[in-house]
Design a protein around this motif. Sequence first.
Motif, PDB file in Angstrom:
ATOM      1  N   PHE A  79       0.826  -1.202   0.000  1.00  0.00           N
ATOM      2  CA  PHE A  79       0.000   0.000   0.000  1.00  0.00           C
ATOM      3  C   PHE A  79       0.863   1.256   0.000  1.00  0.00           C
ATOM      4  O   PHE A  79       0.659   2.181  -0.800  1.00  0.00           O
ATOM      5  N   ASN A  80       1.863   1.290   0.874  1.00  0.00           N
ATOM      6  CA  ASN A  80       2.700   2.480   0.981  1.00  0.00           C
ATOM      7  C   ASN A  80       3.667   2.636  -0.187  1.00  0.00           C
ATOM      8  O   ASN A  80       4.100   3.756  -0.486  1.00  0.00           O
ATOM      9  N   GLY A  81       3.996   1.529  -0.847  1.00  0.00           N
ATOM     10  CA  GLY A  81       4.832   1.629  -2.040  1.00  0.00           C
ATOM     11  C   GLY A  81       4.129   2.432  -3.127  1.00  0.00           C
ATOM     12  O   GLY A  81       4.737   3.294  -3.784  1.00  0.00           O
ATOM     13  N   ILE A  82       2.839   2.168  -3.312  1.00  0.00           N
ATOM     14  CA  ILE A  82       2.049   2.927  -4.283  1.00  0.00           C
ATOM     15  C   ILE A  82       1.987   4.400  -3.896  1.00  0.00           C
ATOM     16  O   ILE A  82       2.165   5.301  -4.731  1.00  0.00           O
ATOM     17  N   LEU A  83       1.756   4.663  -2.605  1.00  0.00           N
ATOM     18  CA  LEU A  83       1.658   6.040  -2.138  1.00  0.00           C
ATOM     19  C   LEU A  83       2.981   6.784  -2.294  1.00  0.00           C
ATOM     20  O   LEU A  83       2.998   7.967  -2.636  1.00  0.00           O
ATOM     21  N   MET A  84       4.103   6.094  -2.040  1.00  0.00           N
ATOM     22  CA  MET A  84       5.410   6.760  -2.147  1.00  0.00           C
ATOM     23  C   MET A  84       5.731   7.149  -3.586  1.00  0.00           C
ATOM     24  O   MET A  84       6.356   8.181  -3.828  1.00  0.00           O
ATOM     25  N   VAL A  85       5.286   6.335  -4.529  1.00  0.00           N
ATOM     26  CA  VAL A  85       5.464   6.696  -5.945  1.00  0.00           C
ATOM     27  C   VAL A  85       4.724   8.002  -6.230  1.00  0.00           C
ATOM     28  O   VAL A  85       5.255   8.923  -6.871  1.00  0.00           O
ATOM     29  N   ALA A  86       3.493   8.094  -5.729  1.00  0.00           N
ATOM     30  CA  ALA A  86       2.708   9.314  -5.925  1.00  0.00           C
ATOM     31  C   ALA A  86       3.349  10.496  -5.202  1.00  0.00           C
ATOM     32  O   ALA A  86       3.387  11.621  -5.734  1.00  0.00           O
ATOM     33  N   ASP A  87       3.876  10.274  -3.994  1.00  0.00           N
ATOM     34  CA  ASP A  87       4.501  11.348  -3.221  1.00  0.00           C
ATOM     35  C   ASP A  87       5.738  11.909  -3.919  1.00  0.00           C
ATOM     36  O   ASP A  87       5.974  13.116  -3.911  1.00  0.00           O
ATOM     37  N   VAL A  88       6.529  11.020  -4.520  1.00  0.00           N
ATOM     38  CA  VAL A  88       7.797  11.432  -5.129  1.00  0.00           C
ATOM     39  C   VAL A  88       7.602  11.991  -6.533  1.00  0.00           C
ATOM     40  O   VAL A  88       8.212  12.997  -6.906  1.00  0.00           O
ATOM     41  N   THR A  89       6.742  11.356  -7.340  1.00  0.00           N
ATOM     42  CA  THR A  89       6.605  11.735  -8.752  1.00  0.00           C
ATOM     43  C   THR A  89       5.422  12.666  -9.016  1.00  0.00           C
ATOM     44  O   THR A  89       5.372  13.306 -10.064  1.00  0.00           O
ATOM     45  N   GLY A  90       4.475  12.712  -8.084  1.00  0.00           N
ATOM     46  CA  GLY A  90       3.267  13.496  -8.336  1.00  0.00           C
ATOM     47  C   GLY A  90       2.298  12.794  -9.255  1.00  0.00           C
ATOM     48  O   GLY A  90       1.308  13.393  -9.699  1.00  0.00           O
ATOM     49  N   LYS A  91       2.566  11.523  -9.547  1.00  0.00           N
ATOM     50  CA  LYS A  91       1.706  10.732 -10.431  1.00  0.00           C
ATOM     51  C   LYS A  91       1.417   9.392  -9.771  1.00  0.00           C
ATOM     52  O   LYS A  91       2.238   8.886  -9.007  1.00  0.00           O
ATOM     53  N   PRO A  92       0.271   8.791 -10.017  1.00  0.00           N
ATOM     54  CA  PRO A  92      -0.806   9.266 -10.893  1.00  0.00           C
ATOM     55  C   PRO A  92      -1.612  10.388 -10.253  1.00  0.00           C
ATOM     56  O   PRO A  92      -1.758  10.427  -9.034  1.00  0.00           O
ATOM     57  N   THR A  93      -2.125  11.278 -11.092  1.00  0.00           N
ATOM     58  CA  THR A  93      -2.893  12.411 -10.581  1.00  0.00           C
ATOM     59  C   THR A  93      -4.189  11.967  -9.926  1.00  0.00           C
ATOM     60  O   THR A  93      -4.771  12.708  -9.143  1.00  0.00           O
ATOM     61  N   PHE A  94      -4.637  10.736 -10.242  1.00  0.00           N
ATOM     62  CA  PHE A  94      -5.838  10.227  -9.584  1.00  0.00           C
ATOM     63  C   PHE A  94      -5.652  10.194  -8.064  1.00  0.00           C
ATOM     64  O   PHE A  94      -6.606  10.352  -7.314  1.00  0.00           O
ATOM     65  N   ILE A  95      -4.406   9.999  -7.617  1.00  0.00           N
ATOM     66  CA  ILE A  95      -4.119  10.000  -6.180  1.00  0.00           C
ATOM     67  C   ILE A  95      -3.795  11.401  -5.693  1.00  0.00           C
ATOM     68  O   ILE A  95      -4.378  11.895  -4.724  1.00  0.00           O
ATOM     69  N   THR A  96      -2.877  12.083  -6.374  1.00  0.00           N
ATOM     70  CA  THR A  96      -2.365  13.356  -5.861  1.00  0.00           C
ATOM     71  C   THR A  96      -3.404  14.475  -5.853  1.00  0.00           C
ATOM     72  O   THR A  96      -3.273  15.430  -5.083  1.00  0.00           O
ATOM     73  N   ARG A  97      -4.437  14.378  -6.658  1.00  0.00           N
ATOM     74  CA  ARG A  97      -5.460  15.440  -6.661  1.00  0.00           C
ATOM     75  C   ARG A  97      -6.297  15.425  -5.384  1.00  0.00           C
ATOM     76  O   ARG A  97      -7.043  16.358  -5.118  1.00  0.00           O
ATOM     77  N   TYR A  98      -6.144  14.366  -4.597  1.00  0.00           N
ATOM     78  CA  TYR A  98      -6.898  14.256  -3.347  1.00  0.00           C
ATOM     79  C   TYR A  98      -6.052  14.660  -2.131  1.00  0.00           C
ATOM     80  O   TYR A  98      -6.401  14.329  -0.999  1.00  0.00           O
ATOM     81  N   ARG A  99      -4.967  15.380  -2.369  1.00  0.00           N
ATOM     82  CA  ARG A  99      -4.100  15.812  -1.276  1.00  0.00           C
ATOM     83  C   ARG A  99      -4.883  16.677  -0.291  1.00  0.00           C
ATOM     84  O   ARG A  99      -5.685  17.534  -0.689  1.00  0.00           O
ATOM     85  N   ILE A 100      -4.635  16.464   1.010  1.00  0.00           N
ATOM     86  CA  ILE A 100      -5.357  17.207   2.057  1.00  0.00           C
ATOM     87  C   ILE A 100      -4.720  18.570   2.290  1.00  0.00           C
ATOM     88  O   ILE A 100      -5.376  19.605   2.189  1.00  0.00           O
ATOM     89  N   GLN A 101      -3.426  18.575   2.621  1.00  0.00           N
ATOM     90  CA  GLN A 101      -2.719  19.835   2.861  1.00  0.00           C
ATOM     91  C   GLN A 101      -2.094  20.276   1.530  1.00  0.00           C
ATOM     92  O   GLN A 101      -0.981  19.864   1.183  1.00  0.00           O
ATOM     93  N   LEU A 102      -2.829  21.088   0.809  1.00  0.00           N
ATOM     94  CA  LEU A 102      -2.425  21.488  -0.541  1.00  0.00           C
ATOM     95  C   LEU A 102      -1.092  22.240  -0.516  1.00  0.00           C
ATOM     96  O   LEU A 102      -0.861  23.103   0.332  1.00  0.00           O
ATOM     97  N   GLY A 103      -0.225  21.891  -1.451  1.00  0.00           N
ATOM     98  CA  GLY A 103       1.064  22.566  -1.568  1.00  0.00           C
ATOM     99  C   GLY A 103       2.167  21.960  -0.725  1.00  0.00           C
ATOM    100  O   GLY A 103       3.323  22.366  -0.839  1.00  0.00           O
ATOM    101  N   LYS A 104       1.830  20.992   0.125  1.00  0.00           N
ATOM    102  CA  LYS A 104       2.845  20.349   0.971  1.00  0.00           C
ATOM    103  C   LYS A 104       3.146  18.952   0.447  1.00  0.00           C
ATOM    104  O   LYS A 104       2.269  18.262  -0.064  1.00  0.00           O
ATOM    105  N   ASN A 105       4.430  18.548   0.581  1.00  0.00           N
ATOM    106  CA  ASN A 105       4.895  17.259   0.044  1.00  0.00           C
ATOM    107  C   ASN A 105       4.588  17.144  -1.446  1.00  0.00           C
ATOM    108  O   ASN A 105       4.160  16.089  -1.934  1.00  0.00           O
ATOM    109  N   ASP A 106       4.828  18.231  -2.164  1.00  0.00           N
ATOM    110  CA  ASP A 106       4.465  18.276  -3.573  1.00  0.00           C
ATOM    111  C   ASP A 106       5.654  18.750  -4.417  1.00  0.00           C
ATOM    112  O   ASP A 106       5.684  19.895  -4.862  1.00  0.00           O
ATOM    113  N   PRO A 107       6.688  17.904  -4.643  1.00  0.00           N
ATOM    114  CA  PRO A 107       6.786  16.504  -4.205  1.00  0.00           C
ATOM    115  C   PRO A 107       7.415  16.404  -2.811  1.00  0.00           C
ATOM    116  O   PRO A 107       7.914  17.392  -2.276  1.00  0.00           O
TER     117      PRO A 107
END
Length: 318
Positions: A79-107
């Motif tokens: 589960f966290n492997g998928i999330l870390m890919v999104a955290d580092v690359t910003g993709k897929p946008t299907f995940i990153t568009r749901y960020r809670i604290q906007l502008g943080k950890n981006d990437p």
Amino acid sequence: QEDKLRDAMKITAYVLGTGLLIFTALVNSLSWYVQNIWDTSGHFWQTTWLKFYYLCEGKEWTIFLLGAALVPSLAFWSFNGILMVADVTGKPTFITRYRIQLGKNDPVDTKKLRQAVYTVLCNQFFISLPMLVPMFYIMKWWGNTFSKELPTFQRFLVELSIFTLIEEILFYYTHRLVHLPVLYKHIHKKHHEWTAPIGVVSIYAHPVEHILSNTLPVMAGPMVMGSHIVSIAVWFSLALLTTSISHCGYHLPFLPSPEFHDFHHLKFNQCYGVLGVLDYLHGTDTVFRQTKAYQRHRVLLSLTPLSESIPEAPRRAE
């Protein structure tokens, strides 16, 4: 006035009575339906368990290690492997568009992420794994953990409820304990380095905190109940996935809301528990309840991010 009151009472009784009958019928139908599914699939799961049991030649330590350590770890890192890919690359946008604290950890800061992964692995290998040794002997003492017969579905649901209750109590009070100034400075501050958390930092913590707040509350329930190893494997996996969701930083569709614990990382002195029941009773969620985050604290049943449908109020110019 008396006639109106009598009529109102009759209508109320009719509505409540009808509602109760419908609710009872639905519950009975659902119970019957679930029981039928379980009866149909029960033979399959029992057969699968026996195949696994004999594959391990009935070696209890091997079975316990695979169920209590390997299966939950695979669930956590998948589960966290998928999330870390999104955290580092910003993709897929299907995940990153749901960020809670906007502008943080981006990437996310990769150096900080590597440090977190290293600490998490150390906690898993040098703390969680050794703690399974005394747990193994406690479970052997109960005598039910390695039974060839799986627990019933009803038994598992009862145990799951008790596990959740025990975890809520132990986690809430140990969590508040490590927030005391002297303990926070030397122990809990490490976990709060991430004011905008990501999934993997759910067990990024000082060793003392990892024992008190992360591991013992989850292990206590099965040890109290003398649970089967299959129940333990499912519970440990659910606990790790749930805490990863709470820390992931994304309010994803159809998953439990992480707004509650994310707010804790943002404000530090609110929302100490898992379910929020003890926070409500102790009044440690009063600030949270006045925020937009509280309005967003629900399961997202659409594909529109709640940060868009319930945005933060614009800041006033100073």
